[in-house]
Each structure stands twice: as structure tokens, then as C-alpha cells.
Design a protein around this motif. Structure first.
Motif, PDB file in Angstrom:
ATOM      1  N   CYS A 124     -19.721 -16.222  38.550  1.00 40.54           N
ATOM      2  CA  CYS A 124     -20.914 -17.063  38.457  1.00 40.54           C
ATOM      3  C   CYS A 124     -21.627 -17.077  39.812  1.00 40.54           C
ATOM      4  O   CYS A 124     -21.055 -16.678  40.828  1.00 40.54           O
ATOM      5  CB  CYS A 124     -20.535 -18.483  38.042  1.00 40.54           C
ATOM      6  SG  CYS A 124     -19.833 -18.576  36.372  1.00 40.54           S
ATOM      7  N   ASN A 125     -22.848 -17.560  39.823  1.00 41.09           N
ATOM      8  CA  ASN A 125     -23.521 -17.738  41.104  1.00 41.09           C
ATOM      9  C   ASN A 125     -22.875 -18.881  41.867  1.00 41.09           C
ATOM     10  O   ASN A 125     -22.459 -18.737  43.017  1.00 41.09           O
ATOM     11  CB  ASN A 125     -25.008 -18.005  40.890  1.00 41.09           C
ATOM     12  CG  ASN A 125     -25.782 -17.987  42.197  1.00 41.09           C
ATOM     13  OD1 ASN A 125     -25.581 -17.105  43.023  1.00 41.09           O
ATOM     14  ND2 ASN A 125     -26.649 -18.958  42.392  1.00 41.09           N
ATOM     15  N   THR A 126     -22.743 -20.037  41.210  1.00 40.20           N
ATOM     16  CA  THR A 126     -22.005 -21.177  41.747  1.00 40.20           C
ATOM     17  C   THR A 126     -20.981 -21.598  40.716  1.00 40.20           C
ATOM     18  O   THR A 126     -21.319 -21.811  39.554  1.00 40.20           O
ATOM     19  CB  THR A 126     -22.942 -22.357  42.054  1.00 40.20           C
ATOM     20  OG1 THR A 126     -23.885 -21.961  43.062  1.00 40.20           O
ATOM     21  CG2 THR A 126     -22.168 -23.565  42.556  1.00 40.20           C
ATOM     22  N   GLY A 127     -19.731 -21.734  41.140  1.00 39.47           N
ATOM     23  CA  GLY A 127     -18.680 -22.082  40.183  1.00 39.47           C
ATOM     24  C   GLY A 127     -18.848 -23.480  39.627  1.00 39.47           C
ATOM     25  O   GLY A 127     -19.028 -23.669  38.427  1.00 39.47           O
ATOM     26  N   ILE A 128     -18.776 -24.484  40.494  1.00 38.32           N
ATOM     27  CA  ILE A 128     -18.965 -25.877  40.098  1.00 38.32           C
ATOM     28  C   ILE A 128     -20.031 -26.482  40.999  1.00 38.32           C
ATOM     29  O   ILE A 128     -19.908 -26.455  42.226  1.00 38.32           O
ATOM     30  CB  ILE A 128     -17.662 -26.688  40.206  1.00 38.32           C
ATOM     31  CG1 ILE A 128     -16.590 -26.113  39.264  1.00 38.32           C
ATOM     32  CG2 ILE A 128     -17.907 -28.152  39.874  1.00 38.32           C
ATOM     33  CD1 ILE A 128     -15.259 -26.820  39.355  1.00 38.32           C
ATOM     34  N   PHE A 129     -21.083 -27.032  40.395  1.00 41.64           N
ATOM     35  CA  PHE A 129     -22.186 -27.649  41.128  1.00 41.64           C
ATOM     36  C   PHE A 129     -22.066 -29.155  40.961  1.00 41.64           C
ATOM     37  O   PHE A 129     -22.277 -29.686  39.875  1.00 41.64           O
ATOM     38  CB  PHE A 129     -23.512 -27.139  40.576  1.00 41.64           C
ATOM     39  CG  PHE A 129     -24.730 -27.562  41.373  1.00 41.64           C
ATOM     40  CD1 PHE A 129     -24.618 -28.240  42.573  1.00 41.64           C
ATOM     41  CD2 PHE A 129     -26.004 -27.261  40.919  1.00 41.64           C
ATOM     42  CE1 PHE A 129     -25.727 -28.616  43.306  1.00 41.64           C
ATOM     43  CE2 PHE A 129     -27.132 -27.626  41.627  1.00 41.64           C
ATOM     44  CZ  PHE A 129     -26.993 -28.306  42.826  1.00 41.64           C
ATOM     45  N   LEU A 130     -21.681 -29.845  42.038  1.00 40.81           N
ATOM     46  CA  LEU A 130     -21.569 -31.300  42.024  1.00 40.81           C
ATOM     47  C   LEU A 130     -22.872 -31.874  42.544  1.00 40.81           C
ATOM     48  O   LEU A 130     -23.149 -31.833  43.746  1.00 40.81           O
ATOM     49  CB  LEU A 130     -20.384 -31.739  42.891  1.00 40.81           C
ATOM     50  CG  LEU A 130     -19.024 -31.146  42.505  1.00 40.81           C
ATOM     51  CD1 LEU A 130     -17.972 -31.515  43.533  1.00 40.81           C
ATOM     52  CD2 LEU A 130     -18.609 -31.610  41.112  1.00 40.81           C
ATOM     53  N   ARG A 131     -23.657 -32.400  41.640  1.00 34.39           N
ATOM     54  CA  ARG A 131     -24.944 -32.963  42.026  1.00 34.39           C
ATOM     55  C   ARG A 131     -24.741 -34.401  42.479  1.00 34.39           C
ATOM     56  O   ARG A 131     -23.734 -34.720  43.133  1.00 34.39           O
ATOM     57  CB  ARG A 131     -25.932 -32.858  40.860  1.00 34.39           C
ATOM     58  CG  ARG A 131     -26.214 -31.410  40.430  1.00 34.39           C
ATOM     59  CD  ARG A 131     -27.100 -31.321  39.203  1.00 34.39           C
ATOM     60  NE  ARG A 131     -27.269 -29.959  38.733  1.00 34.39           N
ATOM     61  CZ  ARG A 131     -28.266 -29.153  39.083  1.00 34.39           C
ATOM     62  NH1 ARG A 131     -29.184 -29.581  39.932  1.00 34.39           N
ATOM     63  NH2 ARG A 131     -28.349 -27.934  38.595  1.00 34.39           N
ATOM     64  N   GLU A 132     -25.648 -35.308  42.186  1.00 38.37           N
ATOM     65  CA  GLU A 132     -25.556 -36.651  42.729  1.00 38.37           C
ATOM     66  C   GLU A 132     -24.453 -37.470  42.071  1.00 38.37           C
ATOM     67  O   GLU A 132     -24.174 -37.358  40.885  1.00 38.37           O
ATOM     68  CB  GLU A 132     -26.902 -37.387  42.589  1.00 38.37           C
ATOM     69  CG  GLU A 132     -27.432 -37.477  41.177  1.00 38.37           C
ATOM     70  CD  GLU A 132     -28.327 -36.345  40.794  1.00 38.37           C
ATOM     71  OE1 GLU A 132     -29.543 -36.546  40.705  1.00 38.37           O
ATOM     72  OE2 GLU A 132     -27.804 -35.223  40.578  1.00 38.37           O
ATOM     73  N   ALA A 133     -23.799 -38.307  42.907  1.00 39.91           N
ATOM     74  CA  ALA A 133     -22.862 -39.340  42.450  1.00 39.91           C
ATOM     75  C   ALA A 133     -21.766 -38.805  41.545  1.00 39.91           C
ATOM     76  O   ALA A 133     -21.554 -39.297  40.441  1.00 39.91           O
ATOM     77  CB  ALA A 133     -23.633 -40.463  41.750  1.00 39.91           C
ATOM     78  N   CYS A 134     -21.049 -37.783  42.004  1.00 41.21           N
ATOM     79  CA  CYS A 134     -19.927 -37.244  41.243  1.00 41.21           C
ATOM     80  C   CYS A 134     -18.610 -37.716  41.857  1.00 41.21           C
ATOM     81  O   CYS A 134     -18.387 -37.549  43.060  1.00 41.21           O
ATOM     82  CB  CYS A 134     -19.966 -35.713  41.237  1.00 41.21           C
ATOM     83  SG  CYS A 134     -21.315 -35.034  40.244  1.00 41.21           S
TER      84      CYS A 134
END
Length: 776
Positions: free
Chosen positions: A255-265
């Protein structure tokens, strides 16, 4: 008759009806040609009762089917995909399930292309089973429905969507949908493989195979359980916002990014394999604490990428017996690999052979994996590291910003001495160092694998500082979780350091001598005082509620802070860093500017929806009292005074205008239409131009001689939060308050009124206000 007796009678009655319905249950045959009970699936549903099994023979059925009979089964006869169901009406889902306890299996269903979600199957019933179907160019949607009498809402809950094949589509869980199982599906070529909307609970996404989607699994504001999925070749493997569930035992590849943690995770990421990701394995956009990340196998060129924030996540469990993800005998931290074989876990020594590295892994700044997993084969552990590095520049004038790039082989720890004093200055792999004083320096890098080490040196020559340069921009972070001020070298565009402040740093101002910066921390109700020579916080001043703007008097003896929440201005004595006065002003004061003679301060009172203000308060700084209140446009925010002190420019965000105030009479003499929600304003040192940052991504340039817009500069961004002009007036810096994909500091060339964007600097997520350090 007692209530207990009545209850038993009702229960017996329900049981008799249920037995009766089951006794009448039957198989119903559907064939699109002849020789069956019905030629359409809808006819069969209309003539069915609870317990019936509708068996659909091979053929093509062009219809939109409404399943509103509880407890029936619809399945293909052959279960080999030979039953084709296509929508007659392309604006409505192909199969709509409104009843409970429905089973749909073995069908090949095409989505309705004109429907907003291209729904193949839409259900808002409970306890339904959608299993073993093939969906082409469409989605399976678990949603909700408002009853026709508007007395309530039906939510699809406790449904099982299992074993389906979905091509060019997705599985959607709508808002407030709970207790659903999404398992063992194969999903490919969709926008999102699985989309989980907000506010539900106990949803599980397990054992799915997802490939070639924009996002494999997206979750918003839920605590879903995501485990045992295989996600490949997506832009984002898993993308989370406001999430609190568990991410475990997934495989995410290519993938380009495996896991994308955005706001408030605030999630647990455990036992996952994340490898061969082009940008990074995990991108923690806000870098907020509260996450546990351990026993994962990482193998990408960049395994972890951080946004701005204070960090504080947990990267290892306690050491415990049990096979870890790398096959070792103990669980602890993570396995840190790289495709070229130079990852920490691939080369770190493990003298006792317990599968745990003998050194902690410094992931980023203060983030450590104290029990990193390592390879147990061990032959590389005997290889002596070879220290090597390059410097971005080896000679120049002070302050000289040098970016060092490590080229060492077989190293997992780095020790840098930049200034020849024999004392370690950094343990980062690729640090940046600022040489502030003239001199000749020898840089020494010691690279180690925890057992053996080698060193490499290089010479740096720093000449006397060139007087006409202004090298640094100070920029606040824009969110509570960031708590930093970034220091950016103008000449190189490098963020040379970050200064930790309080919660939600907002406004910033620098004293005229350039030695001190004052930063308002909106959520801490205080002001951080930064020594710009050392870039450290040396003091903190308690002020009013939700401080926003700040301005320093021309002589540098006082700092004025607008307190949005308490509707007043705190006056700080910069010598003692204490509040000497509090001046009541209008509702929700934001921007503030002091006149060049230091006798007045102008405060923009923006107000709010319930209590609009739309005024500018004029403070007499001699006795700290409000002497006048000037009507302005809607929601005034930014304010600036011309160098001659004759005019005041006020940006009216909701009004789309800039008010021009005559400082001699404190009256509005002109209104300039800028549009695009003007937010900040600054006047160049010559006093000839006023630059206005608009939330629409443009900068308006006002000729102060006639107060007309002479240029509009497109800086290709969203909301523009910060604006500052260099002391020589040659450049204008604009901060984009953007997401991870659009967080930049744009540079406008203002020389000879060219007003064009010449460069940009990638900076933190959600940058805020900016100030430029003048020549000391």
C-alpha cells in the motif's frame, strides 16, 4: 386474571402462531423462463411467508427486489453464479431488505449505477445474512430508515455479511449501525473496501481480502474490531478517524500507507504485518498519545511517520513468554525491518539469544520501543558497523543550518558530537544542527550495533554572520494535540527545531530585539515565553480565558494578549513576565495590533453567532483603558497598523471586506472588498501595501495610497491561517491551515510588486500563526 396468567396466555398464542407459520413454510421455485412457481424473484417474495425458501434457477432477472417478509431465504439453485440479478431502475438499489432474519446467498447481483452508493444490496433489517454472493459494480449497504409516520428510525443491526465477492464496489456500514459482522469477503477495485460510519458499536471486520481500493478499511468515530484481514495494493490500507477499537492480526502489503491514523485515534495495533508500503507503514497524523502498538512486523523503507504532536504512545508490552510475530520465544515490542536488510531488528545485537534486541529502538524523538524484536539467525550481529554521513553544507555564515544524512552500514545507534566538545549532542539518525557562532568545528559520528562501533568525522567552517539576513520563521501548531512552535530556516526551508508549548498554541509575537517570542496557548489559558537564542520555554504567564492574539509594544516592554473566552486583554510586563493590567473589551477579541508610537492598541472583537460584536476596541496603552469603539464589518479577526501609524486595516472574515480606519479620528474611512473570507492582514515596512490572507486560498494585495485591491495571489491552499512579512519587505510568508496533504508555508515574492509564489515549505499538519525573527 393475574398478570402472570395473562403473560402465559400471550406467550402460548405467539408459540402457536410461530408453529403454524413454520408448518406452512415451503420451497418456492423461481425461473425466468417457465416451469416454476414464479418467473420473478419479487413475485416469489410477495407470495412467501416466514420460513419459506425461495430457490432461484439459472437465468437473468432484471428487477428491483423489495424483501419485506420476515424470515425467508433467497438462494440460487446452483450456487455457481449463474443467477444474474440486475436492476430495472438504475436509481434504486437492486435488492432492498426491510425485514428481519433474511438470508440471501449464491446470487450474482449488479449494482444500480445511478444510485448514490451503486447499491446492489441495501438492508436496514436486523439479523440478516448476506453470504456467498457475487456483487459487480455495486455495494452492500447496511443502513437505517426513517419510518413513514416519522415516529422512529430503523437501524440495521446484528447482520452478517460473509463470504461475498465484490468487484468495483464496497461494503458500507451507515451511521449508528451496531453488532454487525463483515467477514471472509473478497473486495477489489472499490473506492473503499469497507466503510464504517460513525456512532455504532461492536461491529467486527474480520478475515476479509481487500485489494486495489483507494482505502482498504475506513472507520470514523467508532470502536470497531478490525482483525485477520488481508489488504493489498491500496492507497491506504486502514484509515481511522476518532477511532478507539482494536487493529490486530491483519496483513497489509504494497500500500502507499499501511495504517493512516487521522485525528483523535486511541487504538491498539497488535500482531499485524505491515510491509512494502511506499510512503510509510503507519502515519500518525496528530501523534497523540493513548495508543498501544506492539508485536507487529514492520518492513518498509519508512515504517513510522509522525505529524506534529507530543507523542507518548506505548510501543511494547511487558516481556512475557510466548511466540512473537518474528518467531522468538518472548513477546515485547515490534520487529523493525527494511527491505534492504538494514532495519533495526535485522542488525541489532542479541547476545543472550532471547529474540529481544540489546538496545532500545528510538523510533522518533521521545518515542522508544524498549523491547524490540530481532532476527534470531544472528550472523549479521558479528558485522562491525561502518560509520559514514554527508552534510548538506560544510561552510557558510552564521547561523548555519546543517542537515546531516547518515550513510552508515549495519548500525542501529548513532551518537553525534557537532561542536567538537566531546559531549554527545544528538542520537537521531538524520539530525539537523544550527551553528550560531563563527568558528571551525569537527563533527564526529559514532555508529554502533550495540556491540561494536566505528566513527567518522567531517569539518564545518562557520563565518561571521551576514547582517542583512533574517533567517527564522516561528510558526505555531494549530491543534490541541500539537503543542509546538516550529522554527523554520528561511534560507534552506528546513524546520530546524520544535519548541514544546501548551495546548493549542495560537498567536505568536516577537519582541523588537528578536530575543523573545510570546505564544498564546488557548486551551491552557497561558502564554509561553520562548528564548529564541536557545529555543526553549523560559517562562509561562497565566492570562484570561482562551487567549488568541498577541502583540508586543514597539519598545518591547509590554505584550498585549486578547482573551477570547473572557472578553478582555491582558497586559504583560515583558521584563518580569507578569500581568500588570486587564482591560475589558468587546465579545470574543481575536486580533490585536499596537501603533508605532506605542500609545494605542487596536483589538478586533469578532463576536459569535449568538452574540455578534463586529467592532474594534481602541485601548489607550498609557492608562490601559478603552477610549473608543469602532464599528467594523462582520466578524473582524485580523488587524494591522501602517508603519506611520495613520491607518488601521481590519479583516472582516464573514463580511468579505477590509475596513480602513483613520487612526487620528478612529473612524472607518473606507471599506475594501476582498471576498473569500479575509482572516489575517499585514502591512509591509514601507507602508505601501497591505496583504490580506483569505480563507479561500488567496492573498489580496491592497494599495494603501487609494485602498484598492491591485492583485490577488493564488497560493493554492485552503484556509490561510498565518501571515507575516520579512523586515525588508521582500517576502511574504503564508501558512496553510491544511491536512496532511496540504500543510505548507508559501513564500510570496513581494519585490517590485511582483507578488508571485516562488516557493513553499512542507511543514506541520494544521499550521497556525507565524512571526519572523528580526535581526538581533
Amino acid at each position: 386474571m393475574t398478570s402472570r396468567t395473562l403473560f402465559l396466555i400471550v406467550l402460548v398464542f405467539i408459540f402457536i402462531i410461530t408453529i403454524s407459520d413454520m408448518a406452512s413454510a415451503k420451497e418456492i421455485i423461481v425461473d425466468d423462463d417457465y416451469g416454476a412457481d414464479f418467473i420473478s424473484i419479487q413475485e416469489a417474495v410477495n407470495n412467501s411467508v416466514t420460513g419459506d425458501i425461495i430457490i432461484v434457477r439459472s437465468g437473468t432477472y432484471t428487477e428491483n427486489v423489495l424483501v419485506d417478509v420476515t424470515g425467508i431465504t433467497i438462494r440460487s439453485e446452483s450456487n455457481n453464479g449463474s443467477v444474474q440479478v440486475k436492476p430495472l431502475n438504475e436509481s434504486t438499489g437492486t435488492l432492498l431488505i426491510t425485514a428481519d432474519n433474511i438470508t440471501v446467498s449464491g446470487l450474482n447481483i449488479t449494482g444500480a449505477s445511478k444510485d448514490s452508493y451503486k447499491n446492489a444490496i441495501f438492508t436496514y433489517g436486523d439479523m440478516n445474512n448476506v453470504t456467498g454472493n457475487t456483487v459487480e459494480n455495486g455495494s452492500i449497504f447496511l443502513g437505517s430508515c426513517t419510518l413513514e409516520n416519522l415516529t422512529g428510525i430503523l437501524y440495521g443491526e446484528m447482520n452478517n455479511v460473509t463470504g461475498n465477492i465484490i468487484e468495483n464496489g464496497s461494503i458500507f456500514l451507515g451511521p449508528e449501525i451496531s453488532d454487525n459482522l463483515i467477514a471472509e469477503n473478497k473486495i477489489s477495485n472499490g473506492e473503499e473496501g469497507v466503510h464504517i460510519s460513525c456512532c455504532g458499536i461492536n461491529n467486527t471486520v474480520s478475515g476479509n481480502t481487500i485489494s486495489n481500493c483507494s482505502t482498504g478499511i475506513y472507520e470514523y468515530d467508532q470502536g470497531a474490531n478490525i482483525h485477520n484481514n488481508r489488504i493489498t495494493d491500496c492507497d491506504y490500507g486502514i484509515s481511522l478517524s476518532f477511532a478507539s477499537g482494536g487493529i490486530d492480526n491483519n496483513v497489509i502489503l504494497n500500500c502507499n500507507t499501511g495504517i493512516f491514523l487521522r485525528e483523535a485515534c486511541y487504538v491498539d495495533i497488535i500482531n499485524n504485518t505491515i510491509a512494502s508500503c511506499a510512503e510509510c507503514g503507519i502515519f500518525d497524523q496528530e501523534n497523540n498519545n493513548g495508543k498501544r502498538i506492539y508485536n507487529n512486523y514492520f518492513n518498509s523503507s519508512l515504517n513510522i511517520r509522525f505529524g506534529a504532536g507530543e507523542g507518548g504512545n506505548t510501543w511494547n508490552s511487558s516481556l512475557a513468554s510466548g511466540t512473537n510475530i518474528a518467531g522468538g520465544p518472548y513477546t515485547g515490542g515490534n520487529f523493525w525491518a527494511k527491505p534492504d536488510g538494514t532495519g533495526f531488528s535485522q542488525i541489532c545485537v542479541d547476545l543472550d539469544g532471547d529474540g529481544i534486541g540489546d538496545l532500545p529502538y528510538n523510533i522518533y524523538e521521545d518515542e522508544f520501543d524498549y523491547l524490540p524484536l530481532v532476527s534470531r539467525s544472528g550472523p549479521q550481529n558479528s558485522v562491525t558497523p561502518s560509520a559514514n554521513f554527508t552534510a548538506s553544507i560544510t561552510n557558510g555564515t552564521a547561523p548555519l543550518v546543517v542537515e546531516f544524512t547518515d550513510l552508515s552500514k549495519s548500525a542501529v545507534a548513532w551518537n553525534w558530537d557537532f561542536d567538537s566538545d566531546g559531549i554527545p549532542d544528538s542520537t537521531k539518525q538524520n539530525p539537523v544542527y544550527v551553528y550560531r557562532n563563527q568558528g571551525n568545528y569537527t563533527v564526529n559520528l559514532t555508529a554502533s550495533n550495540g556491540l561494536t562501533a566505528s566513527s567518522k568525522t567531517a569539518d564545518i567552517s562557520v563565518e561571521k554572520r551576514a547582517a542583512p539576513t533574517w533567517p527564522f520563521v516561528y510558526m505555531t501548531g494549530g491543534l490541541n494535540t500539537l503543542r509546538t512552535v516550529s522554527v523554520i530556516d528561511i534560507r534552506t526551508g528546513i524546520v530546524i527545531t520544535k519548541v514544546k508549548t501548551g495546548k493549542h498554541p495560537s498567536g505568536i509575537a516577537v519582541t523588537p530585539d528578536g530575543k523573545t517570542a510570546y505564544v498564546t496557548n488557548s486551551w491552557d489559558n497561558n502564554v509561553s515565553v520562548i528564548d529564541t537564542a536557545t529555543n526553549t520555554v523560559i517562562d509561562s504567564v497565566k492570562v484570561g480565558s482562551y487567549p488568541c492574539g498577541v502583540a508586543v509594544s514597539p519598545d518591547g516592554t509590554e505584550a498585549y494578549v486578547t482573551n477570547c473566552g473572557s472578553n478582555n486583554v491582558s497586559v504583560i510586563d515583558t521584563g518580569a513576565n507578569t500581568v500588570t493590567a486587564t482591560v475589558p473589551v468587546g465579545n470574543w477579541p481575536e486580533g490585536i495590533a499596537v501603533t508605532p508610537d506605542g500609545k494605542k492598541a487596536y483589538v478586533a472583537n469578532s463576536g459569535n453567532i449568538t452574540a455578534p460584536e463586529d467592532t474594534v476596541s481602541v485601548i489607550n496603552t498609557i492608562n490601559d483603558t478603552v477610549t473608543d469603539t469602532i464599528p467594523a464589518g462582520r466578524h473582524p479577526c485580523g488587524v494591522a497598523v501602517t508603519p506611520d501609524g495613520k491607518k488601521v486595516y481590519v479583516a472582516n472574515t464573514y463580511g468579505g471586506t477590509v475596513s480602513v480606519v483613520d487612526a487620528a479620528t478612529d473612524t472607518v474611512t473606507a471599506t475594501v472588498d476582498t471576498g473569500n473570507s479575509p482572516f489575517k492582514v499585514a502591512v509591509n515596512p514601507a507602508g505601501t501595501l497591505a496583504y490580506v490572507a483569505n480563507e479561500g486560498g488567496t492573498v489580496s494585495v491592497i494599495d494603501t495610497s487609494n485602498d484598492t485591491v491591485i492583485a490577488t495571489v493564488d497560493v493554492a491552499g485552503g484556509r490561510l491561517e498565518g501571515l507575516a512579512i520579512t523586515p525588508d519587505g521582500k517576502k511574504v510568508y503564508v501558512a496553510h491551515y491544511g491536512s496532511s496533504d496540504n500543510s505548507t508555508l508559501s513564500v510570496i515574492d513581494a519585490l517590485n510588486n511582483t507578488n508571485t509564489v516562488t516557493s513553499s515549505v512542507d511543514v506541520e499538519v494544521y499550521p497556525g500563526k507565524i512571526a519572523i525573527i528580526p535581526e538581533p
